[in-house]
Design a protein around this motif. Structure first.
Motif, short mmCIF file in Angstrom:
data_model
loop_
_atom_site.label_atom_id
_atom_site.label_comp_id
_atom_site.label_asym_id
_atom_site.label_seq_id
_atom_site.Cartn_x
_atom_site.Cartn_y
_atom_site.Cartn_z
N VAL A 96 0.84 -1.20 0.00
CA VAL A 96 0.00 0.00 0.00
C VAL A 96 0.88 1.25 0.00
O VAL A 96 0.70 2.17 -0.81
CB VAL A 96 -0.92 -0.03 1.24
CG1 VAL A 96 -1.51 1.34 1.53
CG2 VAL A 96 -2.03 -1.07 1.04
N LEU A 97 1.86 1.28 0.88
CA LEU A 97 2.71 2.47 0.99
C LEU A 97 3.49 2.70 -0.32
O LEU A 97 3.56 3.83 -0.81
CB LEU A 97 3.68 2.31 2.17
CG LEU A 97 4.58 3.52 2.43
CD1 LEU A 97 3.75 4.75 2.77
CD2 LEU A 97 5.55 3.22 3.59
N GLN A 98 4.02 1.62 -0.87
CA GLN A 98 4.76 1.77 -2.14
C GLN A 98 3.85 2.28 -3.25
O GLN A 98 4.27 3.09 -4.08
CB GLN A 98 5.40 0.43 -2.53
CG GLN A 98 6.59 0.07 -1.64
CD GLN A 98 7.01 -1.40 -1.80
OE1 GLN A 98 6.23 -2.25 -2.23
NE2 GLN A 98 8.25 -1.67 -1.43
N ASN A 99 2.62 1.80 -3.28
CA ASN A 99 1.67 2.29 -4.27
C ASN A 99 1.45 3.79 -4.15
O ASN A 99 1.38 4.51 -5.14
CB ASN A 99 0.32 1.57 -4.11
CG ASN A 99 0.17 0.37 -5.01
OD1 ASN A 99 -0.10 0.49 -6.20
ND2 ASN A 99 0.38 -0.82 -4.45
N GLU A 121 0.85 9.90 6.52
CA GLU A 121 -0.08 10.85 7.12
C GLU A 121 -1.45 10.73 6.43
O GLU A 121 -2.49 10.66 7.09
CB GLU A 121 0.51 12.26 6.98
CG GLU A 121 -0.16 13.32 7.84
CD GLU A 121 -1.25 14.07 7.10
OE1 GLU A 121 -2.24 14.43 7.74
OE2 GLU A 121 -1.12 14.27 5.88
N LEU A 122 -1.43 10.67 5.10
CA LEU A 122 -2.68 10.53 4.33
C LEU A 122 -3.38 9.22 4.65
O LEU A 122 -4.59 9.18 4.85
CB LEU A 122 -2.38 10.56 2.82
CG LEU A 122 -2.43 11.88 2.08
CD1 LEU A 122 -2.08 11.64 0.61
CD2 LEU A 122 -3.81 12.52 2.17
N LEU A 123 -2.62 8.14 4.68
CA LEU A 123 -3.22 6.82 4.99
C LEU A 123 -3.87 6.86 6.37
O LEU A 123 -4.96 6.33 6.56
CB LEU A 123 -2.15 5.72 4.92
CG LEU A 123 -1.69 5.36 3.50
CD1 LEU A 123 -0.43 4.49 3.54
CD2 LEU A 123 -2.79 4.63 2.72
N LYS A 131 -2.53 -0.52 7.31
CA LYS A 131 -2.44 -1.30 6.07
C LYS A 131 -1.23 -0.93 5.23
O LYS A 131 -1.04 -1.49 4.15
CB LYS A 131 -3.70 -1.08 5.22
CG LYS A 131 -5.00 -1.39 5.92
CD LYS A 131 -5.11 -2.87 6.25
CE LYS A 131 -6.41 -3.17 6.95
NZ LYS A 131 -6.35 -4.42 7.71
N ALA A 132 -0.43 0.00 5.71
CA ALA A 132 0.66 0.54 4.88
C ALA A 132 1.57 -0.56 4.33
O ALA A 132 2.03 -0.48 3.18
CB ALA A 132 1.48 1.56 5.68
N ARG A 146 -10.11 2.78 -1.22
CA ARG A 146 -9.67 3.90 -0.40
C ARG A 146 -8.19 4.17 -0.61
O ARG A 146 -7.76 5.33 -0.66
CB ARG A 146 -9.97 3.62 1.07
CG ARG A 146 -11.44 3.89 1.40
CD ARG A 146 -11.96 3.03 2.53
NE ARG A 146 -11.24 3.26 3.78
CZ ARG A 146 -11.22 2.40 4.80
NH1 ARG A 146 -11.85 1.24 4.71
NH2 ARG A 146 -10.58 2.68 5.89
N VAL A 147 -7.40 3.10 -0.76
CA VAL A 147 -5.98 3.29 -1.06
C VAL A 147 -5.81 3.99 -2.42
O VAL A 147 -4.98 4.88 -2.58
CB VAL A 147 -5.21 1.94 -1.06
CG1 VAL A 147 -3.78 2.13 -1.58
CG2 VAL A 147 -5.20 1.33 0.34
#
Ligand SMILES: Nc1ncnc2c1ncn2[C@@H]1O[C@H](COP(=O)(O)OP(=O)(O)OP(=O)(O)O)[C@@H](O)[C@H]1O
Ligand SMILES: [Mg+2]
Length: 244
Positions: A96-99, A121-123, A131-132, A146-147
């Motif tokens: 998720v974070l890499q995306n 911060e946004l997540l 979920k990052a 949502r991601v």
């Protein structure tokens, strides 16, 4: 002054017109909902604004600058105009974070650490902090969408285009995505949404636009369009959707 101006937009596929002279102005913080039958041109209109399609005639301006100019920088345009699709299109081999970090770093040259901090911060703001580190296939459809919205927000666009962002979701997951859209409206995000969710359109839109065969046939407040449509075609369309 409107933030986004669409003027006389024409688009054909193999000689068949799909958009026929569409004019639309969107003010800062305004939420415009595009409604209309399948094939009426809603997605095509959004794709033209985001330069995923070239236009045959007409122009799109953002903040007075022409996005559709021949020498427009597409990356710069997509930094200002975010888009989220029905199918979330997350990269399955990335977390998720890499995306979320990908576009700010790769396309827009942002410092990776800064981009990661902003992404987290946004997540967090959208209830996805935990979920990052997950891969998309470990998330529900609603979480994936949502991601995808967070990913579009990561480049801090001035306008967000949402194309049927709930129609691939199971009914019980629709609400959490609509809540995010509602929250974005409260934060003042300027948005154009194509949607089949009439009650949501009625609830969230400042302006509702009815597209019919590539023509923007009617526009008005949700109250006006949904309760007292001027055009017989709008009336027919709404009667059909309400019968379902
Ligand atoms: N890449 C393409 N090549 C050829 N025709 C296309 C292409 N994309 C869209 N069309 C046609 O353009 C018309 C408008 O399509 P569009 O996807 O904009 O409709 P829509 O209003 O978004 O419909 P839906 O509610 O089903 O999403 C349709 O007739 C479609 O078949
Ligand atoms: Mg569509």
């Amino acid at each position: 002054m409107p933030l986004l101006q669409i003027e006389g937009l024409w688009k054909s596929y193999r000689g068949r017109p799909v958009l026929r002279g569409v004019d639309l102005e969107v003010d800062p913080h305004e939420v415009v909902c595009l409604i209309g039958g399948s094939g009426s041109g809603k997605s095509t209109l959004l794709r033209c604004v985001n330069l995923l399609e070239t236009v045959d005639d007409g122009a799109v301006f953002l903040d007075g600058l022409e996005l559709t100019a021949v020498d427009a920088d597409e990356d710069a345009v997509r930094r200002k105009v975010g888009m989220v699709f029905q199918q979330f299109n997350l990269f399955p081999h990335m977390t998720v974070l890499q995306n979320v970090v990908l576009a700010p770093v790769k396309v827009h040259g942002k410092d990776r650490r800064q981009a990661r901090a902003e992404a987290l911060e946004l997540l967090g703001r959208f209830g996805l902090a935990d979920k990052a580190g997950e891969y998309p296939d470990r998330l529900s459809g609603g979480q994936q969408q949502r991601v995808a919205i967070v990913r579009a927000l990561a480049v801090r666009p001035q306008v967000l285009l949402l194309d049927e962002v709930t129609s691939a979701l199971d009914p019980e997951l629709v609400g959490e995505v609509l809540d995010i859209v509602r929250e974005l409206k409260e934060q003042g995000m300027t948005m154009i949404l194509a949607t089949h969710e009439m009650s949501f359109a009625r609830d969230i839109a400042d302006t509702v636009c009815f597209l019919d065969g590539g023509v923007l046939l009617e526009r008005g407040s949700p109250e006006q369009v949904f309760t007292d449509p001027r055009e017989p075609r709008t009336r027919e369309f709404l009667a059909r959707t309400q019968r379902r």
